[in-house]
Design an enzyme around this catalytic site. Structure first.
Site, PDB file in Angstrom:
ATOM      1  N   TYR A 141       0.802 -34.797  27.174  1.00  0.00           N
ATOM      2  CA  TYR A 141       1.630 -34.680  28.373  1.00  0.00           C
ATOM      3  C   TYR A 141       1.886 -33.229  28.767  1.00  0.00           C
ATOM      4  O   TYR A 141       2.110 -32.935  29.934  1.00  0.00           O
ATOM      5  CB  TYR A 141       2.984 -35.364  28.158  1.00  0.00           C
ATOM      6  CG  TYR A 141       2.988 -36.843  28.420  1.00  0.00           C
ATOM      7  CD1 TYR A 141       2.170 -37.696  27.686  1.00  0.00           C
ATOM      8  CD2 TYR A 141       3.804 -37.390  29.395  1.00  0.00           C
ATOM      9  CE1 TYR A 141       2.177 -39.051  27.919  1.00  0.00           C
ATOM     10  CE2 TYR A 141       3.826 -38.750  29.636  1.00  0.00           C
ATOM     11  CZ  TYR A 141       3.012 -39.577  28.901  1.00  0.00           C
ATOM     12  OH  TYR A 141       3.029 -40.920  29.134  1.00  0.00           O
ATOM     13  N   LYS A 192      -4.063 -41.617  14.741  1.00  0.00           N
ATOM     14  CA  LYS A 192      -5.493 -41.933  14.823  1.00  0.00           C
ATOM     15  C   LYS A 192      -6.204 -40.932  13.918  1.00  0.00           C
ATOM     16  O   LYS A 192      -7.053 -40.140  14.352  1.00  0.00           O
ATOM     17  CB  LYS A 192      -5.954 -41.840  16.290  1.00  0.00           C
ATOM     18  CG  LYS A 192      -7.351 -42.335  16.552  1.00  0.00           C
ATOM     19  CD  LYS A 192      -7.493 -43.847  16.509  1.00  0.00           C
ATOM     20  CE  LYS A 192      -8.951 -44.259  16.674  1.00  0.00           C
ATOM     21  NZ  LYS A 192      -9.165 -45.701  16.471  1.00  0.00           N
ATOM     22  N   ASP A 224      -4.729 -48.255  17.033  1.00  0.00           N
ATOM     23  CA  ASP A 224      -5.353 -49.471  17.578  1.00  0.00           C
ATOM     24  C   ASP A 224      -4.920 -50.713  16.806  1.00  0.00           C
ATOM     25  O   ASP A 224      -4.612 -51.751  17.382  1.00  0.00           O
ATOM     26  CB  ASP A 224      -6.889 -49.332  17.645  1.00  0.00           C
ATOM     27  CG  ASP A 224      -7.510 -48.789  16.371  1.00  0.00           C
ATOM     28  OD1 ASP A 224      -6.764 -48.355  15.459  1.00  0.00           O
ATOM     29  OD2 ASP A 224      -8.750 -48.796  16.271  1.00  0.00           O
ATOM     30  N   ASP A 248       4.014 -43.943  24.389  1.00  0.00           N
ATOM     31  CA  ASP A 248       4.162 -44.446  25.759  1.00  0.00           C
ATOM     32  C   ASP A 248       3.530 -45.828  25.865  1.00  0.00           C
ATOM     33  O   ASP A 248       4.132 -46.768  26.386  1.00  0.00           O
ATOM     34  CB  ASP A 248       3.483 -43.466  26.733  1.00  0.00           C
ATOM     35  CG  ASP A 248       3.574 -43.942  28.168  1.00  0.00           C
ATOM     36  OD1 ASP A 248       4.665 -44.382  28.579  1.00  0.00           O
ATOM     37  OD2 ASP A 248       2.551 -43.888  28.877  1.00  0.00           O
ATOM     38  N   ASP A 252       5.555 -49.747  25.893  1.00  0.00           N
ATOM     39  CA  ASP A 252       5.433 -50.745  26.968  1.00  0.00           C
ATOM     40  C   ASP A 252       4.976 -52.086  26.396  1.00  0.00           C
ATOM     41  O   ASP A 252       5.472 -53.143  26.794  1.00  0.00           O
ATOM     42  CB  ASP A 252       4.439 -50.278  28.039  1.00  0.00           C
ATOM     43  CG  ASP A 252       5.146 -49.677  29.246  1.00  0.00           C
ATOM     44  OD1 ASP A 252       6.259 -49.133  29.066  1.00  0.00           O
ATOM     45  OD2 ASP A 252       4.605 -49.760  30.366  1.00  0.00           O
TER      46      ASP A 252
HETATM   47  C1  IPM Z   1       8.036 -43.718  30.324  1.00  0.00           C
HETATM   48  C2  IPM Z   1       7.248 -43.574  31.608  1.00  0.00           C
HETATM   49  C3  IPM Z   1       6.972 -42.085  31.846  1.00  0.00           C
HETATM   50  C4  IPM Z   1       6.140 -41.571  30.696  1.00  0.00           C
HETATM   51  C5  IPM Z   1       6.272 -41.800  33.199  1.00  0.00           C
HETATM   52  C6  IPM Z   1       7.091 -42.332  34.365  1.00  0.00           C
HETATM   53  C7  IPM Z   1       5.974 -40.333  33.383  1.00  0.00           C
HETATM   54  O1  IPM Z   1       6.082 -44.315  31.547  1.00  0.00           O
HETATM   55  O2  IPM Z   1       9.175 -43.220  30.260  1.00  0.00           O
HETATM   56  O3  IPM Z   1       7.547 -44.317  29.383  1.00  0.00           O
HETATM   57  O4  IPM Z   1       4.905 -41.750  30.692  1.00  0.00           O
HETATM   58  O5  IPM Z   1       6.720 -41.018  29.766  1.00  0.00           O
HETATM   59 MG    MG Z   2       5.842 -45.443  29.817  1.00  0.00          MG
END
Ligand code: IPM
Ligand code: MG
Length: 355
Positions: A141, A192, A224, A248, A252
């Site tokens: 990032y 990884k 993975d 990240d 999710d």
């Molecule tokens: C999160 C989001 C952010 C990230 C985006 C919006 C930049 O996906 O907080 O997980 O990737 O960190």
């Molecule tokens: Mg995210």
């Protein structure tokens, strides 16, 4: 106590859910006799519209001076152009870096009453209770160099850099062991290391830090196979610690397995007590402004704020208890099978809190 809290409503459903949390905070301040100095600032798309930047100077300054920050959400279709020079996400990335928030905590806990909303079979959800700890200010990032260039002879070339120092790894891994001590004492470090140099350093540093935590069990897992095990056996995990991009993606994935995305809070912390708190769900532009958004993830993020940044543990437990009560009563929005509006759910939490 006296404390200053910055509210960043942001975009989409952000303003609606933050408004409810703000009213909850008023009840907390009243009931427990605290003086809270609340101020609202711009971030994300709304900041781009009004100030031409996703993170105005005034916002950065207010956040740096505050005890804690509560954020709604940023982004939406209106600003959804990855090629644009200014993008709502820059607000979020900028404030993380500016406040030095290197650790993102996302607790995930399954509830039997909400299992129907999960994409997983119900028996898989029994005992699911883990915490993802994601490194937030390093890795791909922020690594330099990053650029796109034209190549001699035609075509284009882009570079992102995946970079970690041992110090960046050490501080997040240490936090993972500390958190595990207050839980079931198990850390899964995700990397990884069969491919990446940064992952091999990650593993070495983790093993070294672990020597100071002999009471905690450490396991290493490749990213993975971790992604696979999160759906195959999510109850195996206690604390998962990993680098920025892996975290990240895994967070999710983890956020949907309990069937209650609308309930998941998060905290982003740095060296001190200061922190930024936000619901895991996004700005949900499709339902914005209709009173349909579930405010509970933001209210639970507020509980994390009370715990970590203000050390008001009794108050935090009271807020969490009030949320449990409205869930038990079924006083919920449609995502959890109820009929109430965002504001009505907020009111139910406040009533439970006041009584
Ligand atoms: C999160 C989001 C952010 C990230 C985006 C919006 C930049 O996906 O907080 O997980 O990737 O960190
Ligand atoms: Mg995210």
């Amino acid at each position: 106590m006296k404390a200053s809290i910055v509210l960043l409503p942001g975009d989409g459903i952000g303003p609606e859910v933050v408004a409810e949390a703000r009213l909850v905070l008023d009840v907390v301040a009243n009931r427990f006799g605290h003086t809270l100095d609340l101020s609202e600032h711009l971030i994300g798309g709304v900041a781009i519209d009004r100030e031409g930047t996703a993170l105005p100077e005034a916002t950065s300054k207010a956040c740096a001076d505050a005890h804690a920050v509560l954020l709604g959400a940023v982004g939406g279709p209106k600003w959804d152009n990855p090629e644009a020079k200014v993008r709502p996400e820059q607000g979020l990335l900028g404030i993380r870096k500016h406040m030095g928030l290197f650790a993102n905590l996302r607790p995930v806990k399954a509830r039997a009453s909400l299992a129907k909303g999960s994409p997983l079979k119900e028996d898989r959800l029994m005992g699911v209770d883990f915490m993802i700890l994601r490194e937030l200010t390093g890795g791909l990032y922020f690594g330099q160099p990053r650029f796109t260039e034209k190549m001699d002879g035609g075509g284009e070339r882009s570079v992102d850099t995946l970079e970690y120092t041992d110090g960046e790894i050490r501080r997040i891994v240490r936090l993972a062991f500390d958190i595990a001590r207050g839980r079931r004492g198990h850390v899964t470090s995700v990397d990884k290391a069969n491919v990446l140099e940064t992952s091999r350093l990650w593993r070495r540093v983790t093993v070294e830090v672990h020597k100071q935590y002999p009471d905690v069990i450490l396991a290493h897992q490749l990213v993975d196979s971790c992604a696979m095990r999160l759906v195959a056996g999510p109850s195996d995990f206690d604390v998962i610690v990993t680098e920025n991009m892996f975290g990240d993606i895994l967070s999710d994935e983890a956020s949907v397995i309990t069937g209650s995305l609308g309930l998941l809070p998060s905290a982003s912390l740095g060296e001190g007590k200061q922190g930024l708190y936000e619901p895991v769900h996004g700005s949900a532009p499709d339902i914005a402004g209709q009173g349909l958004a579930n405010p509970l993830a933001t209210i639970l993020s507020l509980a994390m704020l009370l715990h970590h940044s203000l050390e008001l543990h009794e108050e935090a437990v009271a807020v969490e208890g009030a949320v449990e009560e409205v869930l038990k009563m079924g006083a919920v929005t449609s995502d959890l099978g109820g009929k109430l509006t965002t504001h009505e759910v907020g009111e139910a939490v406040r009533q439970a809190l006041a009584s």
